[in-house]
Design an enzyme around this catalytic site. Sequence first.
Site, PDB file in Angstrom:
ATOM      1  N   CYS A  99      63.845  91.107  89.574  1.00 24.30           N
ATOM      2  CA  CYS A  99      63.252  91.663  88.489  1.00 24.30           C
ATOM      3  C   CYS A  99      64.032  92.858  87.724  1.00 24.30           C
ATOM      4  O   CYS A  99      63.501  93.900  88.209  1.00 24.30           O
ATOM      5  CB  CYS A  99      61.846  91.909  88.484  1.00 24.30           C
ATOM      6  SG  CYS A  99      61.008  92.350  86.926  1.00 24.30           S
ATOM      7  N   CYS A 132      61.785  95.195  85.817  1.00 29.60           N
ATOM      8  CA  CYS A 132      60.997  96.137  86.491  1.00 29.60           C
ATOM      9  C   CYS A 132      61.609  97.225  87.194  1.00 29.60           C
ATOM     10  O   CYS A 132      61.307  98.267  87.473  1.00 29.60           O
ATOM     11  CB  CYS A 132      60.316  95.549  87.824  1.00 29.60           C
ATOM     12  SG  CYS A 132      59.602  93.737  87.731  1.00 29.60           S
ATOM     13  N   ASP A 133      63.018  96.879  87.594  1.00 29.90           N
ATOM     14  CA  ASP A 133      63.966  97.674  88.475  1.00 29.90           C
ATOM     15  C   ASP A 133      64.830  98.734  87.905  1.00 29.90           C
ATOM     16  O   ASP A 133      65.554  99.489  88.284  1.00 29.90           O
ATOM     17  CB  ASP A 133      64.079  97.132  89.869  1.00 29.90           C
ATOM     18  CG  ASP A 133      63.228  96.662  90.838  1.00 29.90           C
ATOM     19  OD1 ASP A 133      62.038  97.224  90.466  1.00 29.90           O
ATOM     20  OD2 ASP A 133      63.322  95.675  91.375  1.00 29.90           O
TER      21      ASP A 133
END
Length: 354
Positions: free
Chosen positions: A161, A164-165
Amino acid sequence: MKKTKVAIIGSGPAGFTAATYAGRAMLEPVVLAGIKSGGQLMWTTDVENFPGFPEGVNGAQLMFQMRQQAERFGAHIQDVYATAVDLSQRPFKIWTGYPVGADPQRFDRLTTEELVNFMDEVKTQPHDIEAESVIIATGAAAQLLGIPGEEEFLGRGFSTCAVCDAAFYRDKSVYVIGGGDSAMEDTLALTKFAKEVTVIHRRGEFRASKIMQERVLNHPKVKVMWNTMVEEIMGDQKVTGIKINQDGKSQELSADGVFIAIGHVPATRIFQGQVEQDGHGYVVTRQSASALGVTAAQAATEDALVRFPTMTSVEGVFAAGDNVDVRYKQAITAAGQGCSAALDAERWLEAQGE
Ligand code: NAP
């Protein structure tokens, strides 16, 4: 133990739309939203193609709003996973507990063998929900390559992801594996932080939509390695590099982070052996875009109309969204299927005199 007319398993666009419709039909649905409510859109920044949002909408915001809308009409949302089901007879039984000592965070990462033992143990406990009908809307999860290092470095430099990261990779060199829209989206998300983003694709052209390809190919921070396979994720405490094979030649490259975006697998393992699935794990309904779906539809045809198109091989169990959809896999198609599944469940319950 809670009794309900409709249990909805899953909390993406399909699950929450089904919950809104079932709620408005006064069915007081129970929604098992999982411990990460909201599904795949929670990891998407801008959703530009969901009707009604001409300026686009943040994926997580869209999902919060869908959740609130379902709650407004009386959906009982529980932030737990369905950890086992028994669909062999009505009322259907659902468990939400865990074996002693099991880590809820690991539930969706258990191997198939681990999951079988896990469910056997869960089923020794009393069940938590009894439902007259069930809507399966569990969606899909990121596909991995099955190469050495993936499990080991997941969350330690290897990510499914980027949205997200990405912020953890400021001024770093990262790789994105894949050639579809997800890979393009991840690449663009990473360019906001990383020094350099290299897309690794197994073929000589992308599958992604033209507009996304152009954004990636024209970006000054992006390089592409065509006809390349990743063979290993390497590292120590965290990712330090990858082993690749380009045109038959193996090579090691240093890397700060590796992101994978090669598609998804349906999250349907807890229903295996209970409702018909195709070879990839997609739940078969009477409207599945496959030969299995056509056969199921023909068997259920009455007066030249398919009865309860979203019904699975089990009477009273319906399915909607990415766990069914082999073809479109869009938020809007999932939402549409969730609506259909709730209407089918309502009409089917009525026909049973419920
Ligand atoms: P996808 O379209 O199925 O693309 C998967 C990519 O991964 C393909 O390029 C494929 O290569 C590659 N791949 C698959 N298995 C592989 C393997 N074992 N090794 C190496 N590469 C592998 O999946 P997606 O990108 O997740 O998109 C899914 C759906 O969501 C699509 O319909 C997409 O349009 C949609 N989507 C839309 C947006 C948006 O509109 N903003 C964003 C994300 C996704 P090949 O090309 O060689 O098959």
